[in-house]
Write a protein that holds these residues in place. Structure first.
Motif, short mmCIF file in Angstrom:
data_model
loop_
_atom_site.label_atom_id
_atom_site.label_comp_id
_atom_site.label_asym_id
_atom_site.label_seq_id
_atom_site.Cartn_x
_atom_site.Cartn_y
_atom_site.Cartn_z
N TYR A 306 0.81 -1.22 0.00
CA TYR A 306 0.00 0.00 0.00
C TYR A 306 0.85 1.28 0.00
O TYR A 306 0.49 2.24 -0.69
CB TYR A 306 -0.99 -0.01 1.18
N PRO A 307 1.96 1.33 0.76
CA PRO A 307 2.78 2.57 0.71
C PRO A 307 3.26 2.91 -0.70
O PRO A 307 3.30 4.08 -1.08
CB PRO A 307 3.95 2.26 1.63
N TYR A 308 3.61 1.90 -1.49
CA TYR A 308 4.07 2.13 -2.87
C TYR A 308 2.93 2.66 -3.74
O TYR A 308 3.12 3.49 -4.62
CB TYR A 308 4.63 0.85 -3.50
N TRP A 309 1.74 2.13 -3.47
CA TRP A 309 0.57 2.55 -4.25
C TRP A 309 0.19 3.99 -3.92
O TRP A 309 -0.03 4.81 -4.80
CB TRP A 309 -0.61 1.60 -3.97
N GLN A 310 0.17 4.29 -2.61
CA GLN A 310 -0.24 5.63 -2.21
C GLN A 310 0.78 6.67 -2.67
O GLN A 310 0.42 7.80 -3.00
CB GLN A 310 -0.40 5.71 -0.68
N ALA A 311 2.05 6.25 -2.75
CA ALA A 311 3.09 7.18 -3.19
C ALA A 311 3.11 7.32 -4.71
O ALA A 311 3.89 8.11 -5.24
CB ALA A 311 4.45 6.69 -2.69
N GLY A 312 2.29 6.56 -5.42
CA GLY A 312 2.23 6.65 -6.88
C GLY A 312 3.35 5.90 -7.57
O GLY A 312 3.54 6.03 -8.78
N ILE A 317 -2.74 -2.45 -7.19
CA ILE A 317 -2.42 -3.76 -6.58
C ILE A 317 -3.60 -4.71 -6.84
O ILE A 317 -4.75 -4.34 -6.61
CB ILE A 317 -2.23 -3.63 -5.06
N VAL A 318 -3.27 -5.88 -7.32
CA VAL A 318 -4.30 -6.94 -7.41
C VAL A 318 -3.94 -7.94 -6.30
O VAL A 318 -2.95 -8.67 -6.41
CB VAL A 318 -4.29 -7.63 -8.78
N GLY A 319 -4.71 -7.92 -5.22
CA GLY A 319 -4.34 -8.71 -4.04
C GLY A 319 -5.16 -9.98 -3.91
O GLY A 319 -6.38 -9.91 -3.75
N GLY A 320 -4.51 -11.11 -3.98
CA GLY A 320 -5.14 -12.40 -3.69
C GLY A 320 -6.28 -12.77 -4.64
O GLY A 320 -6.46 -12.16 -5.70
N VAL A 321 -7.03 -13.76 -4.20
CA VAL A 321 -8.13 -14.27 -5.02
C VAL A 321 -9.19 -13.20 -5.23
O VAL A 321 -9.76 -13.06 -6.31
CB VAL A 321 -8.74 -15.53 -4.36
N LYS A 322 -9.44 -12.39 -4.18
CA LYS A 322 -10.47 -11.37 -4.31
C LYS A 322 -10.07 -10.34 -5.37
O LYS A 322 -10.90 -9.91 -6.18
CB LYS A 322 -10.71 -10.68 -2.96
N GLY A 323 -8.81 -9.96 -5.37
CA GLY A 323 -8.32 -9.02 -6.38
C GLY A 323 -8.46 -9.61 -7.78
O GLY A 323 -8.88 -8.92 -8.72
N ALA A 324 -8.13 -10.90 -7.90
CA ALA A 324 -8.25 -11.56 -9.21
C ALA A 324 -9.71 -11.61 -9.65
O ALA A 324 -10.03 -11.41 -10.83
CB ALA A 324 -7.68 -12.98 -9.11
N TRP A 325 -10.58 -11.85 -8.69
CA TRP A 325 -12.04 -11.89 -8.98
C TRP A 325 -12.50 -10.54 -9.52
O TRP A 325 -13.23 -10.46 -10.50
CB TRP A 325 -12.75 -12.26 -7.68
N GLU A 326 -12.03 -9.47 -8.86
CA GLU A 326 -12.41 -8.13 -9.30
C GLU A 326 -11.86 -7.86 -10.70
O GLU A 326 -12.53 -7.25 -11.54
CB GLU A 326 -11.88 -7.08 -8.32
N TYR A 327 -10.64 -8.33 -10.95
CA TYR A 327 -10.02 -8.12 -12.27
C TYR A 327 -10.80 -8.88 -13.35
O TYR A 327 -11.05 -8.35 -14.44
CB TYR A 327 -8.55 -8.54 -12.27
N GLU A 328 -11.18 -10.10 -13.03
CA GLU A 328 -11.98 -10.89 -13.98
C GLU A 328 -13.29 -10.17 -14.29
O GLU A 328 -13.75 -10.15 -15.44
CB GLU A 328 -12.28 -12.28 -13.40
N ALA B 188 -12.79 -0.92 6.24
CA ALA B 188 -11.62 -1.81 6.14
C ALA B 188 -10.54 -1.16 5.28
O ALA B 188 -9.35 -1.21 5.60
CB ALA B 188 -12.04 -3.15 5.55
N ASP B 189 -10.97 -0.52 4.19
CA ASP B 189 -10.01 0.18 3.32
C ASP B 189 -9.34 1.33 4.06
O ASP B 189 -8.15 1.59 3.88
CB ASP B 189 -10.72 0.72 2.06
N TRP B 190 -10.14 2.02 4.90
CA TRP B 190 -9.58 3.13 5.68
C TRP B 190 -8.49 2.62 6.64
O TRP B 190 -7.42 3.22 6.75
CB TRP B 190 -10.70 3.83 6.47
N ILE B 191 -8.76 1.47 7.26
CA ILE B 191 -7.75 0.88 8.17
C ILE B 191 -6.48 0.56 7.39
O ILE B 191 -5.36 0.82 7.84
CB ILE B 191 -8.31 -0.38 8.86
N MET B 192 -6.66 0.02 6.20
CA MET B 192 -5.49 -0.33 5.37
C MET B 192 -4.74 0.92 4.91
O MET B 192 -3.52 0.94 4.86
CB MET B 192 -5.94 -1.14 4.13
N ALA B 193 -5.52 1.94 4.54
CA ALA B 193 -4.90 3.11 3.91
C ALA B 193 -4.28 4.08 4.91
O ALA B 193 -3.42 4.88 4.53
CB ALA B 193 -5.94 3.84 3.06
N TYR B 194 -4.70 4.05 6.16
CA TYR B 194 -4.15 5.01 7.13
C TYR B 194 -3.37 4.36 8.27
O TYR B 194 -2.14 4.40 8.25
CB TYR B 194 -5.24 5.97 7.61
#
Lengths: 372, 230
Positions: A306-312, A317-328, B188-194
């Motif tokens: 997440y720090p890399y993502w927030q810093a641009g 990030i596609v995280g885990g099975v849920k991320g893959a599901w969202e991508y599909e 949950a996203d807020w917890i992750m993001a902050y």
């Protein structure tokens, strides 16, 4: 100690097994809202023009394949559908065979498949017809003069979502089921596919013609040791880092490398990683040689990124099975991850319930003065 | 002198040079980086040999001393031997063809997979390594559920906070939470993001500063553990 704190571990194992097994038998749909990190990867690839270069680093081994393989296939489907040039590689020696298989199978989904088909009102009728033709070459028998249902032929590029009628009746509309049925089907084989609007189709594959060419549309470079050193080396010269692909063919002569001398010439990099190679790509690659990138990873690694993502530094990030599901969902091809998410959801609920039970037991026993 | 001073001097010169090199975009500077990465790649090849020697040696000692579970070491030898043999047979065949005036070229020796002997390696990969690795990893689901039940208890305020945050994130990551209330995944996203991000950043910056400090200690010869000995 309270009984809630003494649940036998074998019962817990049985609960988890049921939680994972039940949703595979009793399928249910879950609401979906793609998360911003996943959209970040998708929209970056979506913004690329045909012919631009996507470097896919598939850095995982069979142990992590259940989490990372669905997203790898989804990202590659997206890339090939957009006619991007794909350069695939891996940092993991144990991942060479797996990465090669994923790339080749995804490429195969884009073959032009000529099929003969007959259409039926019900699955039962279609199965009866298949049984009646047992022992005969289905590809010739189907749609012939003795056709029972509405018959015809069509050319299907399952991965690209295209179905073209060649003769006869209307072919089935494209659906994920069609991709699943024909993606890897060999000539001569048959499949049953439902088109919710038109009925059941019995399809037989007559021939497959590859539409994506190795060395021109895609390449698999295999593995080289070094991680950070390899990335720096690729930043200096792609051909020095990989003078030959996984099969030993010289990369310099390949059209897929047209205009790609260093990492800086890559239009987007997607790192699908079970370890820390995503961070290495950011530190040694993207920051130094200036190219956009995204990371797909196991769910346990996602919070670290997440720090890399927030810093641009990464687009998403596609995280885990849920991320893959969202991508599909975003590319409109529900596949492996879509099938896995219900089981994962129920298993998560079981873990949450177990934590709640153990804490309830803990507080009850503390009240009685027996807690440790 | 050869054991201590020379390696420390090399580490000092090379270390300092590559710190400076990063900020010098000139061609000769970039060439030195290319040369260094080429050397590193060659060294990595030797690291593989060293790793193989270490593996063989450790398991040989276990077998010789008949340590408990030494049978597994025999399996290591068996797996290693069969895989290497199947991988090498194809190469030997190509070498033989080359010597016999066949059509094999140098590129053939780099080939991964193939229709003949090397497919044995593919078979081991697909039908042994793949299912064995996937099985080992899948078993984690059971252990994690059991471990979460036995250890995740709100014994202290800190543990309670961690527990609540973990439960919210875990539930927020489940698609079902969005069906109940959109605010749950958002929280949950807020917890992750902050909170998560703040802590991760602190750890990341701390680790990186530690790496810089250790690198400087090596460059200036203060840290010499990498030389071995006392």
């Amino acid at each position: 100690m309270h009984w809630l704190l003494r649940i036998d571990r074998r019962l817990i194992y049985a609960l988890v097994a049921i939680a994972i097994g039940l949703p595979t038998l009793w399928r249910f749909r879950l609401p979906i809202a793609p998360s911003p990190p996943v959209e970040g990867v998708h929209s970056a690839i979506e913004a690329l023009e045909p012919g631009q270069v996507l470097l896919a680093s598939l850095d995982f081994d069979p142990a992590s394949a259940p989490e990372l393989e669905p997203m790898s296939r989804a990202v590659l489907r997206h890339a090939f559908r957009k006619r991007l040039r794909v350069i695939a590689m891996t940092h993991w020696p144990q991942g060479v065979g797996l990465a090669n298989q994923i790339v080749e199978q995804t490429v195969r989904e884009f073959d032009e498949i000529t099929v003969a088909f007959e259409r039926f009102a019900s699955r039962q009728q279609a199965e009866q017809r298949r049984a009646a033709l047992a022992g005969q070459p289905l590809a010739e028998a189907l749609g012939g003069p003795a056709a029972v249902g509405a018959a015809g032929t069509a050319v299907i590029r399952a991965g690209a979502g295209s179905v073209r009628s060649r003769s006869g009746a209307e072919p089935p509309a494209w659906s994920p089921a069609l991709l699943q049925a024909l993606g890897q089907a060999e000539p001569g084989s048959s499949a049953l596919v439902e088109d919710p609007e038109r009925g059941w189709y019995l399809l037989a594959v007559r021939e497959r013609t590859p539409s994506l060419r190795y060395g021109e549309d895609y390449v698999f470079l295999g593995q080289r040791a070094g991680l950070g050193i390899l990335i720096v080396s690729m930043g200096q010269s792609m051909h020095a880092a990989f003078p030959a692909d996984a099969a030993g063919r010289p990369t310099r002569e390949m059209p897929v490398f047209r205009g790609v001398e260093t990492l800086g010439d890559v239009d987007y990099l997607i790192c699908l990683a079970a370890g820390n190679s995503g961070e290495a790509w950011v530190a040694y690659g993207a920051e130094r040689y200036k190219f956009p990138m995204g990371i797909g990873c196991t769910a346990v690694i996602a919070p670290d990124l997440y720090p890399y993502w927030q810093a641009g530094q990464i687009t998403g990030i596609v995280g885990g099975v849920k991320g893959a599901w969202e991508y599909e969902h975003l590319i409109g091809i529900p596949a492996q991850a879509t099938e896995m998410v219900p089981a994962q959801t129920v298993a998560h609920m079981v873990v949450i319930a177990l934590i709640a039970i153990c804490n309830l037991g803990y507080f009850l026993s503390r009240r009685r003065g027996g807690a440790r | 002198m050869l054991k201590r001073t020379v390696p420390v001097a090399i580490a000092f010169v090379v270390g300092l040079w590559f710190v400076i090199q990063y900020f010098v975009p000139a061609g000769w500077s970039q060439q030195s980086l290319t040369d260094a990465t080429n050397w590193a790649k060659i060294l990595l090849g030797f690291a593989y040999i060293l790793g193989l020697y270490s593996l063989v040696h450790v398991h040989w000692l276990r077998i010789r001393r008949r340590q408990p579970g030494y049978g597994y070491s025999l399996l290591v030898y068996l797996g290693l031997g069969v895989t290497v043999a199947l991988g090498m047979v194809g190469e030997v065949e190509k070498a033989w063809n080359l010597l016999a005036g066949g059509s094999a070229s140098f590129a053939d020796f780099q080939t991964y997979g193939g229709p003949n002997w090397t497919s044995g390696v593919d078979w081991i990969y697909t039908y042994v390594l793949y299912p064995a690795s996937a099985t080992m990893f899948s078993i984690l689901a059971f252990f994690i559920a059991s471990a979460a039940y036995r250890t995740f208890r709100a014994r202290t305020l800190e543990a309670a906070l961690l527990l609540v945050a973990a439960a919210i994130v875990m539930f927020g990551r489940v698609p079902l939470s969005a069906a109940i209330d959109q605010a749950i995944p958002q929280f949950a996203d807020w917890i992750m993001a902050y909170p998560n991000m703040a802590v991760k950043r602190a750890i990341l910056i701390g680790v990186t500063l530690g790496m810089v400090a250790t690198s400087l200690r090596i460059i200036f010869g203060i840290e010499r553990a990498y030389l071995g000995g006392d």
